[in-house]
Scaffold this active site. Structure first.
Site, PDB file in Angstrom:
ATOM      1  N   GLY A 203       0.839  -1.189   0.000  1.00  5.67           N
ATOM      2  CA  GLY A 203       0.000   0.000   0.000  1.00  5.67           C
ATOM      3  C   GLY A 203       0.873   1.238   0.000  1.00  5.67           C
TER       4      GLY A 203
ATOM      5  N   CYS B 178       5.687   0.013   7.657  1.00  3.81           N
ATOM      6  CA  CYS B 178       5.328   1.159   6.824  1.00  3.81           C
ATOM      7  C   CYS B 178       6.554   1.595   6.038  1.00  3.81           C
ATOM      8  CB  CYS B 178       4.851   2.306   7.716  1.00  3.81           C
ATOM      9  SG  CYS B 178       4.362   3.769   6.788  1.00  3.81           S
ATOM     10  N   LEU B 179       6.365   1.871   4.756  1.00  6.53           N
ATOM     11  CA  LEU B 179       7.481   2.289   3.910  1.00  6.53           C
ATOM     12  C   LEU B 179       8.097   3.602   4.393  1.00  6.53           C
ATOM     13  CD1 LEU B 179       5.985   1.433   0.386  1.00  6.53           C
ATOM     14  CD2 LEU B 179       7.726   0.150   1.642  1.00  6.53           C
TER      15      LEU B 179
ATOM     16  N   GLN C 292       2.924   9.948   1.445  1.00  7.20           N
ATOM     17  CA  GLN C 292       4.214   9.258   1.510  1.00  7.20           C
ATOM     18  C   GLN C 292       5.125   9.603   0.340  1.00  7.20           C
ATOM     19  OE1 GLN C 292       2.281   5.202   2.257  1.00  7.20           O
ATOM     20  NE2 GLN C 292       4.178   5.058   3.409  1.00  7.20           N
TER      21      GLN C 292
ATOM     22  N   HIS D 132      -2.986   7.354   6.959  1.00 14.60           N
ATOM     23  CA  HIS D 132      -1.968   8.247   6.382  1.00 14.60           C
ATOM     24  C   HIS D 132      -2.594   9.553   5.887  1.00 14.60           C
ATOM     25  CE1 HIS D 132       1.908   6.278   6.343  1.00 14.60           C
ATOM     26  NE2 HIS D 132       1.416   5.150   5.854  1.00 14.60           N
TER      27      HIS D 132
ATOM     28  N   HIS E 247      -4.770   1.217   7.449  1.00 10.95           N
ATOM     29  CA  HIS E 247      -3.426   1.784   7.559  1.00 10.95           C
ATOM     30  C   HIS E 247      -3.256   2.940   6.559  1.00 10.95           C
ATOM     31  CE1 HIS E 247       1.134   1.234   7.957  1.00 10.95           C
ATOM     32  NE2 HIS E 247       1.023   2.031   6.908  1.00 10.95           N
ATOM     33  N   GLU E 248      -3.657   2.702   5.309  1.00  8.60           N
ATOM     34  CA  GLU E 248      -3.479   3.731   4.275  1.00  8.60           C
ATOM     35  C   GLU E 248      -4.388   4.939   4.527  1.00  8.60           C
ATOM     36  OE1 GLU E 248      -0.942   3.518   2.499  1.00  8.60           O
ATOM     37  OE2 GLU E 248      -0.592   1.414   2.987  1.00  8.60           O
TER      38      GLU E 248
HETATM   39 ZN    ZN Z   1       2.314   3.335   5.942  1.00  8.67          ZN
END
Ligand code: ZN
Length: 172
Positions: free
Chosen positions: A46, A105-106, A51, A151, A147-148
């Site tokens: 995701g 998380c990236l 991000q 963000h 989660h997304e």
């Molecule tokens: Zn994330």
């Protein structure tokens, strides 16, 4: 297509509330395709627009169905690719049942955490052309969605995690 740069904590954009997508033009189509590319390259399941340093309510999700339920693996039916685009998403229903699961998380490399999420949710939003869409998702998909969507409000999984830890290299 272009691979975008993924920003990491403490980049301030990760803490800002993103703005609704209002233009469904060619630039948005290219951006969505670039986000899928960037997520695949990372690799991740995701990616939300903040991000990649864009304050927009937009996220992409993609994974192979067998990543969700490896026990269902069936060599005669290769895993299906599940792909979602979330634009201005809103949760319209959430299951009372919550489940704990591990997330990373990236934008927070090297950290994993155990987070409680609704087991199932219904989400309304827009597709890439601005038409209303509704998703009913559960399990791992519901976890990635939550989660997304966090963000987009500047919320990170580490804010909600019941515990966090340093990932060993093979876990990342
Ligand atoms: Zn994330």
């Amino acid at each position: 297509m272009t691979i975008k740069n993924i920003v990491h904590l403490p980049e301030p954009i990760l803490r800002k509330k993103a703005k609704a997508v209002t233009e469904f033009n060619k630039e948005l189509q290219t951006l969505i395709d670039d986000m899928f590319e960037t997520m695949r390259e990372a690799p991740g399941v995701g990616l939300a627009a903040p991000q990649i340093d864009l304050p927009l309510r937009l996220a992409v999700v993609e994974y192979l169905a067998d990543e969700e339920a490896p026990e269902d693996e069936d060599s005669e039916n290769p895993p299906k690719k599940k792909q979602y685009i979330l634009i201005n998403p809103e949760i319209v229903h959430a299951s009372e049942e919550k489940v704990l699961g591990v997330e990373g998380c990236l934008s927070i490399p090297g950290i994993l955490g155990e987070v409680e999420r609704h087991e199932a949710i219904q989400v309304k939003g827009l597709n890439r052309h601005g038409k209303p869409v509704k998703f009913k998702v559960k399990g791992w998909t519901a976890r990635i969605f939550q989660h997304e969507m966090d963000h987009l409000d500047g919320v990170l999984f580490t804010d909600k995690a019941v515990r966090v830890w340093q990932a060993k290299e093979e876990e990342e």
